[in-house]
Motif scaffolding. Structure first.
Motif, PDB file in Angstrom:
ATOM      1  N   SER A   2      -0.103 -23.103   8.268  1.00 52.56           N
ATOM      2  CA  SER A   2       1.144 -23.547   7.661  1.00 52.56           C
ATOM      3  C   SER A   2       1.306 -22.786   6.369  1.00 52.56           C
ATOM      4  N   SER A   3       2.547 -22.620   5.972  1.00 55.84           N
ATOM      5  CA  SER A   3       2.802 -21.850   4.772  1.00 55.84           C
ATOM      6  C   SER A   3       2.533 -22.709   3.546  1.00 55.84           C
ATOM      7  N   SER A   4       1.987 -22.107   2.502  1.00 50.13           N
ATOM      8  CA  SER A   4       1.734 -22.864   1.281  1.00 50.13           C
ATOM      9  C   SER A   4       3.068 -23.286   0.660  1.00 50.13           C
ATOM     10  N   PRO A   5       3.164 -24.314  -0.122  1.00 52.48           N
ATOM     11  CA  PRO A   5       2.090 -25.209  -0.542  1.00 52.48           C
ATOM     12  C   PRO A   5       1.712 -26.214   0.547  1.00 52.48           C
ATOM     13  N   HIS A   6       0.495 -26.709   0.430  1.00 54.10           N
ATOM     14  CA  HIS A   6      -0.028 -27.605   1.454  1.00 54.10           C
ATOM     15  C   HIS A   6       0.029 -29.061   1.042  1.00 54.10           C
ATOM     16  N   ILE A   7       0.525 -29.335  -0.154  1.00 53.79           N
ATOM     17  CA  ILE A   7       0.753 -30.722  -0.553  1.00 53.79           C
ATOM     18  C   ILE A   7       2.220 -30.858  -0.942  1.00 53.79           C
ATOM     19  N   ARG A   8       2.730 -32.060  -0.806  1.00 54.48           N
ATOM     20  CA  ARG A   8       4.141 -32.289  -1.111  1.00 54.48           C
ATOM     21  C   ARG A   8       4.278 -33.507  -2.013  1.00 54.48           C
ATOM     22  N   HIS A   9       5.344 -33.493  -2.802  1.00 52.15           N
ATOM     23  CA  HIS A   9       5.660 -34.631  -3.646  1.00 52.15           C
ATOM     24  C   HIS A   9       6.007 -35.833  -2.783  1.00 52.15           C
TER      25      HIS A   9
END
Lengths: 445, 305
Positions: B8-15
């Motif tokens: 998966s494309s970065s970023p790997h965390i989400r708000h």
């Protein structure tokens, strides 16, 4: 530096920036040395530039620190063996990007015997610093992987006056630079003064984010003891807004200078060095041991007991997951680097490289999957540290309007990931920015 | 075991904030004023609200179903439209008119232009205006709170007779959700604290109206507490999709809304100017967004400090 003296505040603050959760779970855990008695695969290309050329062949005996491949041209870096043992050959192996890279396969004898010919590197002139970085095989350990000797070379035109030591470590989870500050504080400060003296710099700024008070305190204390007459080594406390550690951002924070598009830090009189790179360079100068192992933070939502591990370069990720007792079936993704800019690992065959600073093992996160239409809330553009408009780039992308990319200045994007992170509609903005940049590049050719 | 992992494309965390979460925050912020409207105007107000909410969500559901589009009622935007439209109607509105309003808002104003994020005017507002021009006699019938007395006069028509306290707490006739400035301001503060809305639009909108009222010799407080200004400025003008994204753009938008509202109220023959002012500024928004207000970092040649 007086003991009472406070750390500096940033000269300037960037527009935007994201407030990320820190997840620094491993901050107070001592680095653990991972035992090795298996095979390592050391890639010939672990840096930006030409791959190194092998100087060993099948059956050769090597020790820890033995040169196994030498640099190939100016922008390149040599590679050293990370274990003692026997060279089994040169093999193709899939790394992070899923592209195959030539690797030197070395079977470890389990003894980790250092090369007896290693000896300290004498530093007399400014050029020696660059030579030491080259002989060490040093590349930008913050993640960029740019050969360090290139930027340390004092060229005639560059008017360098400031060295910025980047210990911001703004990505969540990662604590490898922080542990370096805690465990090797003397080396960092000694290296700082050495570079300042040899490179004849006016100013050295060690930049740490304000969420690492212990590192700041320790660095200040040691720096105070070794202060020099003109007192130009300063510590700066950066706000913990992402991406403080990005090169352009940290230069702006530390000096107020803006690096124009397509220019380098040296064009505004700065050298930026990652704190672990600096420490490694000093280690090489004093002991002669080149860059053969890396401290990496192993953490993530699928890791029960996160740790900082010291692993030989070339260790397959599979071995690390085994050592950490991570059940691979529960894992969705493995990311090399931080959660904001790290690359997903395509296969467990990938190995730890020089620039690897973290390995994140993540469970599936539904939040990253379901998207809605853009509601034009404007959060992406408020967060963008480069002051861009990611949502508009996405619209241009959907309309296939390549001309608009340029008008929207996508080339300024540093791909920090803040826009995708903040987007409530969970749109893949950073991905689109990246594609837009690549499209523009292709079109220019 | 396969050695391949997911990419998966970065970023790997989400708000944690989501579109649905933001929409739900807006509903929460609107709730006190809506509930208050039901209390003072009685069951008929409640029925109008239920009618607009249910028909708005249902209209969106059926539209997606019939046109075989991905279901979007989960993003809660239809719910917000339903609540807002209901709050913008008089408690005397017949149910069938309320339902027509919701269908107009969702189908005509929103979905026909591409759904969430593509509507160029606020759906609830546009629907209200559609109803106003289609059924003027029904839409201008108001009732006094608590009692069932039907009067056509809103406080706008006879401002002098109503006290500021009445206007502030909302014990006067008007649309279901617009009377209590107090509860609307509480809702607005909640949204500002939650960083859902930016205060620039409401402040510049209300400020402009107050200033112009004062200059023209009216009581500025009465002017801004009456009619739909609070509801419009806090909840309708701040709609993300139809308002500018830049802060300076928001300021232009807010001042423009205030100016047009005042001009219509003071010199026009219409009973209320808020809806039209926001609608006009909605249409101008794409132009405001084209003002080049933003330069990337390092755009000018780097200078040494």
């Amino acid at each position: 530096m007086d003991k009472k003296e406070k750390a500096l505040s940033p000269v300037r603050r960037i527009h935007g920036g994201a407030h990320l959760p820190h997840f620094k779970n491993t901050a107070e855990i001592e680095t653990e040395i991972m035992p090795v008695n298996k095979t390592v695969y050391i890639p010939l290309s672990q840096h930006i530039g030409a791959p190194a050329s092998p100087v060993v062949k099948k059956g050769d005996e090597v020790f820890v620190g033995t040169l196994i491949a030498e640099e190939n041209g100016f922008i390149s870096a040599p590679v050293h063996s990370s274990v003692s043992g026997t060279v089994k050959g040169i093999v193709d192996r899939a790394l992070t990007s899923a592209a195959t890279v030539k690797c030197i396969e070395i079977e470890s004898d389990g003894k980790m015997t250092p090369d007896p010919e290693l000896k300290p590197f004498k530093i007399e002139t400014a050029k020696d610093i660059s030579d030491a970085a080259k002989a060490c095989g040093l590349v930008g350990l913050g993640g960029a992987g740019f050969p360090a000797h290139v930027k340390l070379l004092p060229s005639k035109n560059a008017n360098i006056d400031t060295l910025i030591i980047n210990a911001a470590e703004c990505e969540p989870y990662i604590t490898s630079d922080y542990r370096e500050c805690i465990e090797n504080v003397d080396g960092i400060i000694a290296a700082t003064f050495l570079l300042k003296e040899k490179l004849q710099l006016e100013k050295v700024v060690i930049c740490v984010e304000n969420n690492k008070p212990k590192a700041i305190k320790k660095l200040m204390e040691v720096a105070a003891n070794s202060r020099d007459a003109d007192d130009t080594v300063k510590l700066m406390k950066l706000p913990s807004t992402y991406p403080q550690g990005a090169e352009k951002v940290i230069i702006y924070s530390a000096t107020g200078r803006k690096v124009p598009l397509g220019k380098l830090p040296s064009d505004v009189g700065c050298i930026v060095m990652n704190v672990t790179s600096l420490a490694k360079l000093y280690d090489f100068i004093t002991t002669g041991m080149p860059l053969t192992s890396k401290r990496i933070t192993v953490d993530g939502t699928a890791v029960a007991e996160p740790k900082n591990l010291l692993v030989p370069i070339g260790t397959p990720i599979n071995d690390i997951l085994d050592y950490m007792n991570i059940d691979i079936d529960s894992v969705d993704r493995v990311i090399m680097g931080g959660p904001m800019m790290g690359q997903p690992v395509a296969s467990l065959d990938a190995v730890v490289e020089k620039r690897t600073n973290a390995l994140l093992v993540m469970k599936s996160d539904e939040r990253t999957r379901s998207t809605t239409a853009c509601i034009r809330c404007g959060r992406c553009q408020r967060t963008c540290p480069m002051n861009l408009t990611p949502a508009r780039v996405e619209t241009a992308y959907k309309n296939g309007n390549i001309q608009a990319y340029e008008n929207l200045n996508v080339n300024y994007c540093i791909e920090c990931g803040s826009c995708s992170y903040i987007c409530p509609a969970k749109r893949p903005l950073t991905e689109v920015m990246r594609i837009a940049k690549a499209t523009l590049r292709r079109q220019k050719k | 075991m396969s050695n391949l992992l997911k990419g998966s494309s970065s970023p790997h965390i989400r708000h944690e904030d989501t579109t649905a979460g933001i929409m739900f925050d807006v509903v929460l912020a609107l709730a006190p004023a809506a509930v208050y409207g039901c209390v003072i105007f009685g069951l008929k107000a409640l029925f109008v609200l239920i009618a607009t909410i249910v028909s708005a969500v249902l209209a969106e559901y059926l539209w997606n179903l019939i046109l075989k589009k991905p279901q979007t009622i989960g993003d809660m935007s239809a719910l917000v439209t339903g609540v807002l439209l209901g709050m913008n109607l008089s408690p005397e509105t017949p149910i069938w008119i309320a339902i027509i309003g919701s269908i107009a808002a969702i189908i005509v104003v929103k979905q026909m232009f591409g759904g969430l994020g593509y509507n160029f005017v606020n759906p609830a507002l546009a629907a209200r205006i559609i109803l106003l021009v289609s059924f003027p006699s029904f839409m201008t019938k108001f009732s006094e709170p608590i009692s069932d007395v039907v009067s056509s006069a809103t406080p706008l028509a006879d401002l002098k007779a109503t006290s500021i306290k009445t206007l502030f707490f909302g014990m006067h006739s008007g649309c279901i959700g617009e009377t209590s400035a107090f509860l609307l301001i509480i809702g607005g503060l909640y949204l500002i604290v939650r960083r859902v809305i930016n205060p620039i639009i409401p402040i510049s909108f209300i400020g402009t109206v107050a200033l112009l009222a004062a200059v023209s010799g009216e009581n500025p407080l009465k002017y801004i507490l009456s009619g739909g200004i609070m509801l419009g400025a806090i909840f309708m003008a701040t709609d993300y999709v139809t308002s500018p994204t830049e802060n300076i753009g928001k300021l232009i938008f807010g001042i423009g809304c205030g100016l047009i509202t005042f001009v219509i109220r003071r010199f026009g023959s219409l009973p209320e100017g808020v809806s039209y002012s926001i609608l006009i500024m909605n249409i101008i928004t794409p132009l405001i967004n084209r003002i080049p207000l933003r330069h990337p970092f390092g755009f000018k040649e780097g200078k040494k400090v």
